[in-house]
Design a protein around this motif. Structure first.
Motif, PDB file in Angstrom:
ATOM      1  N   ARG A 261       0.812  -1.227   0.000  1.00 29.23           N
ATOM      2  CA  ARG A 261       0.000   0.000   0.000  1.00 29.23           C
ATOM      3  C   ARG A 261       0.842   1.271   0.000  1.00 29.23           C
ATOM      4  NH1 ARG A 261      -3.751   1.052   4.503  1.00 29.23           N
ATOM      5  NH2 ARG A 261      -4.173   2.895   3.254  1.00 29.23           N
ATOM      6  N   LEU A 262       2.064   1.196   0.541  1.00 33.61           N
ATOM      7  CA  LEU A 262       2.874   2.419   0.613  1.00 33.61           C
ATOM      8  C   LEU A 262       3.154   2.997  -0.772  1.00 33.61           C
ATOM      9  CD1 LEU A 262       5.442   1.575   3.432  1.00 33.61           C
ATOM     10  CD2 LEU A 262       3.729   3.402   3.482  1.00 33.61           C
ATOM     11  N   TRP A 263       3.267   2.132  -1.786  1.00 35.50           N
ATOM     12  CA  TRP A 263       3.577   2.615  -3.143  1.00 35.50           C
ATOM     13  C   TRP A 263       2.594   3.700  -3.587  1.00 35.50           C
ATOM     14  CZ3 TRP A 263       7.745   2.212  -6.011  1.00 35.50           C
ATOM     15  CH2 TRP A 263       8.563   1.090  -5.941  1.00 35.50           C
ATOM     16  N   ALA A 264       1.319   3.478  -3.296  1.00 35.00           N
ATOM     17  CA  ALA A 264       0.282   4.335  -3.891  1.00 35.00           C
ATOM     18  C   ALA A 264      -0.375   5.260  -2.879  1.00 35.00           C
ATOM     19  CB  ALA A 264      -0.778   3.445  -4.550  1.00 35.00           C
ATOM     20  N   HIS A 265       0.123   5.293  -1.650  1.00 36.45           N
ATOM     21  CA  HIS A 265      -0.554   6.134  -0.660  1.00 36.45           C
ATOM     22  C   HIS A 265      -0.399   7.615  -1.050  1.00 36.45           C
ATOM     23  CE1 HIS A 265      -1.962   7.839   3.032  1.00 36.45           C
ATOM     24  NE2 HIS A 265      -2.377   6.636   3.404  1.00 36.45           N
ATOM     25  N   PRO A 266      -1.496   8.367  -1.084  1.00 33.95           N
ATOM     26  CA  PRO A 266      -1.395   9.751  -1.578  1.00 33.95           C
ATOM     27  C   PRO A 266      -0.497  10.641  -0.717  1.00 33.95           C
ATOM     28  CG  PRO A 266      -3.612   9.276  -0.705  1.00 33.95           C
ATOM     29  CD  PRO A 266      -2.877   7.968  -0.764  1.00 33.95           C
ATOM     30  N   GLN A 267      -0.289  10.268   0.544  1.00 34.76           N
ATOM     31  CA  GLN A 267       0.533  11.132   1.411  1.00 34.76           C
ATOM     32  C   GLN A 267       1.997  10.676   1.478  1.00 34.76           C
ATOM     33  OE1 GLN A 267      -2.768  12.339   1.593  1.00 34.76           O
ATOM     34  NE2 GLN A 267      -3.077  11.225   3.504  1.00 34.76           N
ATOM     35  N   VAL A 268       2.362   9.703   0.645  1.00 31.90           N
ATOM     36  CA  VAL A 268       3.723   9.148   0.738  1.00 31.90           C
ATOM     37  C   VAL A 268       4.516   9.481  -0.526  1.00 31.90           C
ATOM     38  CG1 VAL A 268       5.055   6.991   0.827  1.00 31.90           C
ATOM     39  CG2 VAL A 268       3.015   7.253   2.259  1.00 31.90           C
ATOM     40  N   VAL A 269       5.747   9.961  -0.320  1.00 32.24           N
ATOM     41  CA  VAL A 269       6.697   9.997  -1.438  1.00 32.24           C
ATOM     42  C   VAL A 269       7.770   8.972  -1.100  1.00 32.24           C
ATOM     43  CG1 VAL A 269       6.397  12.341  -2.329  1.00 32.24           C
ATOM     44  CG2 VAL A 269       7.886  11.963  -0.375  1.00 32.24           C
ATOM     45  N   LEU A 270       8.145   8.171  -2.065  1.00 31.69           N
ATOM     46  CA  LEU A 270       9.167   7.170  -1.749  1.00 31.69           C
ATOM     47  C   LEU A 270      10.251   7.088  -2.814  1.00 31.69           C
ATOM     48  CD1 LEU A 270       8.805   4.211  -3.340  1.00 31.69           C
ATOM     49  CD2 LEU A 270       6.886   3.999  -1.784  1.00 31.69           C
ATOM     50  N   THR A 271      11.423   6.702  -2.332  1.00 30.26           N
ATOM     51  CA  THR A 271      12.585   6.464  -3.201  1.00 30.26           C
ATOM     52  C   THR A 271      13.106   5.058  -2.872  1.00 30.26           C
ATOM     53  OG1 THR A 271      13.804   7.767  -1.538  1.00 30.26           O
ATOM     54  CG2 THR A 271      13.378   8.828  -3.656  1.00 30.26           C
ATOM     55  N   PRO A 272      13.733   4.396  -3.853  1.00 33.11           N
ATOM     56  CA  PRO A 272      14.122   2.983  -3.676  1.00 33.11           C
ATOM     57  C   PRO A 272      15.501   2.812  -3.018  1.00 33.11           C
ATOM     58  CG  PRO A 272      14.545   3.670  -5.923  1.00 33.11           C
ATOM     59  CD  PRO A 272      13.994   4.874  -5.220  1.00 33.11           C
ATOM     60  N   HIS A 273      15.581   3.120  -1.718  1.00 34.87           N
ATOM     61  CA  HIS A 273      16.854   3.030  -0.972  1.00 34.87           C
ATOM     62  C   HIS A 273      17.974   3.740  -1.756  1.00 34.87           C
ATOM     63  CE1 HIS A 273      19.191   0.652   2.257  1.00 34.87           C
ATOM     64  NE2 HIS A 273      19.833   1.763   1.943  1.00 34.87           N
ATOM     65  N   ALA A 274      17.670   4.974  -2.113  1.00 36.59           N
ATOM     66  CA  ALA A 274      18.595   5.748  -2.943  1.00 36.59           C
ATOM     67  C   ALA A 274      18.889   7.104  -2.322  1.00 36.59           C
ATOM     68  CB  ALA A 274      17.976   5.932  -4.330  1.00 36.59           C
ATOM     69  N   ALA A 275      18.564   7.275  -1.015  1.00 34.50           N
ATOM     70  CA  ALA A 275      18.767   8.586  -0.393  1.00 34.50           C
ATOM     71  C   ALA A 275      20.229   8.996  -0.535  1.00 34.50           C
ATOM     72  CB  ALA A 275      18.363   8.536   1.076  1.00 34.50           C
ATOM     73  N   SER A 276      21.127   8.070  -0.266  1.00 35.25           N
ATOM     74  CA  SER A 276      22.549   8.363  -0.447  1.00 35.25           C
ATOM     75  C   SER A 276      23.271   7.066  -0.796  1.00 35.25           C
ATOM     76  CB  SER A 276      23.138   8.992   0.814  1.00 35.25           C
ATOM     77  OG  SER A 276      24.423   9.492   0.509  1.00 35.25           O
ATOM     78  N   ILE A 277      23.862   7.069  -1.961  1.00 35.41           N
ATOM     79  CA  ILE A 277      24.504   5.854  -2.468  1.00 35.41           C
ATOM     80  C   ILE A 277      26.016   6.067  -2.443  1.00 35.41           C
ATOM     81  CG2 ILE A 277      24.734   4.362  -4.511  1.00 35.41           C
ATOM     82  CD1 ILE A 277      21.878   5.373  -5.302  1.00 35.41           C
TER      83      ILE A 277
END
Ligand code: NDP
Length: 310
Positions: A261-277
């Motif tokens: 559900r987190l993928w499509a939650h309207p209040q969530v922005v997500l990145t794929p473990h890419a905050a700092s590589i």
């Protein structure tokens, strides 16, 4: 003697080239081509490596994490007994994380989700002015990453609080520690940023009870580890409006399953473990220095406290 590298195939050669640029005399072996196990003196690994496999190398003197986090090396059976473990503390890695934190703090502080929704509906409507001096930020973890993010947020004029395991002082930051300190900080965090290491003590810390301590309408940023959050509790807090939004970079498991559900939650922005590589060329000098230190019988820089787990 040789150095064993073990990471995703796509970055293995970048790591090898970066290490050789610093010390061309190194003999580097790319896992699984380890050669004679007795010749491996150091292993530089990322998350997928089987820790039991490392026990095959009788002369291993050093284990290095290719990132700041070492939770992947603490899984059972853990690092081979007696082998010191080092992690990365790297300027570019730190800068990348601070950029991610600033991007997402400012996204919510500056009402970007609301303005994007208004734009989509062609609505011309000025929202109340965001007041930086009154938007209180709480940072879980005041280490290499949390400390740097705190300094950057202080420089922008936000009131910043931070929580650590031991008492700590960071200029301009109101510091908390311990369970009482956590509750006091959460109660005043309009934006909560998690930059803790994942240890038995911090696993599941972001659960319903702790989230309930945040002011209604708070925002959550998690770029530490997925295991810090109880995802169902975060979703419930978002659904109820107790959390107004979340920026999430880390999940358990990863990749986040497509049906989550987190993928499509309207209040969530997500990145794929890419905050700092990790950028291998930036990290290589400290890894090579630690290999030289291990050969000289010295403890590595940025050595992990195996008892504390970070
Ligand atoms: P550090 O070890 O430098 O800092 C950890 C901080 O957390 C310290 O302030 C420490 O307290 C505090 N802490 C640890 N355990 C507890 C506890 N039980 N209670 C309260 N505070 C605690 O780590 P870094 O800042 O370098 O990295 C933090 C994490 O960020 C990494 O472990 C990794 O998981 C994650 N990370 C994520 C990335 C991404 O792209 N998403 C990239 C890089 C890292 P004290 O100061 O007292 O020791």
């Amino acid at each position: 003697m040789a150095v064993l590298l073990s990471t995703k195939a796509s970055t293995m050669e970048d790591w090898r080239d970066a290490l050789l640029e610093v010390d061309p005399s190194l003999e580097i072996r790319l896992f699984p081509e380890a050669g004679n196990p007795a010749e491996i003196e150091a292993a530089v690994c990322w998350t997928a490596h089987d820790l039991g496999e490392l026990r095959r190398y009788p002369n291993l003197k050093l284990l290095v994490s290719m990132g700041a986090g070492v939770d992947h090396l603490m899984r059972p059976p853990g690092p081979p007994p007696g082998v010191p473990v080092a992690r990365l503390v790297d300027e570019r890695l730190t800068q990348g994380m601070t950029e991610w934190v600033l991007l997402n703090v400012l996204r919510f502080h500056r009402q970007d989700p609301e303005y994007r929704a208004q734009q989509a509906a062609r609505v011309w409507n000025e929202l109340p002015a965001p007041d930086t001096a009154r938007r209180r930020i709480g940072i879980l973890g005041l280490g290499a990453l949390g400390g740097d993010a705190a300094r950057a947020l202080v420089a922008l004029g936000f009131p910043v609080m931070g929580w650590s395991r031991r008492p700590k002082q960071v200029p301009g930051v109101e510091a908390f520690h311990g369970e009482d300190g956590l509750a006091a900080m959460l109660a005043r965090s309009d934006i909560l940023v998690c930059l803790l290491p994942l240890t038995p003590e911090t696993r599941g810390l972001l659960n319903a009870d702790r989230l309930a301590l945040l002011p209604r309408g708070a925002y959550l940023l998690n770029s530490a580890r997925g295991g810090h959050m109880v995802a169902a509790d975060v979703l419930a807090a978002l659904d109820s409006g107790h959390l107004a939004g979340a920026a999430l970079d880390v999940f358990e498991p990863e990749p986040l399953p497509p049906e989550h559900r987190l993928w499509a939650h309207p209040q969530v922005v997500l990145t794929p473990h890419a905050a700092s590589i990790t950028i291998p060329r930036s990290a290589a000098p400290q890894v090579v220095e630690n290999i030289h230190r291990a050969r000289a019988g010295l403890a590595p820089n940025n050595q992990v406290d195996l008892t504390a787990g970070y």
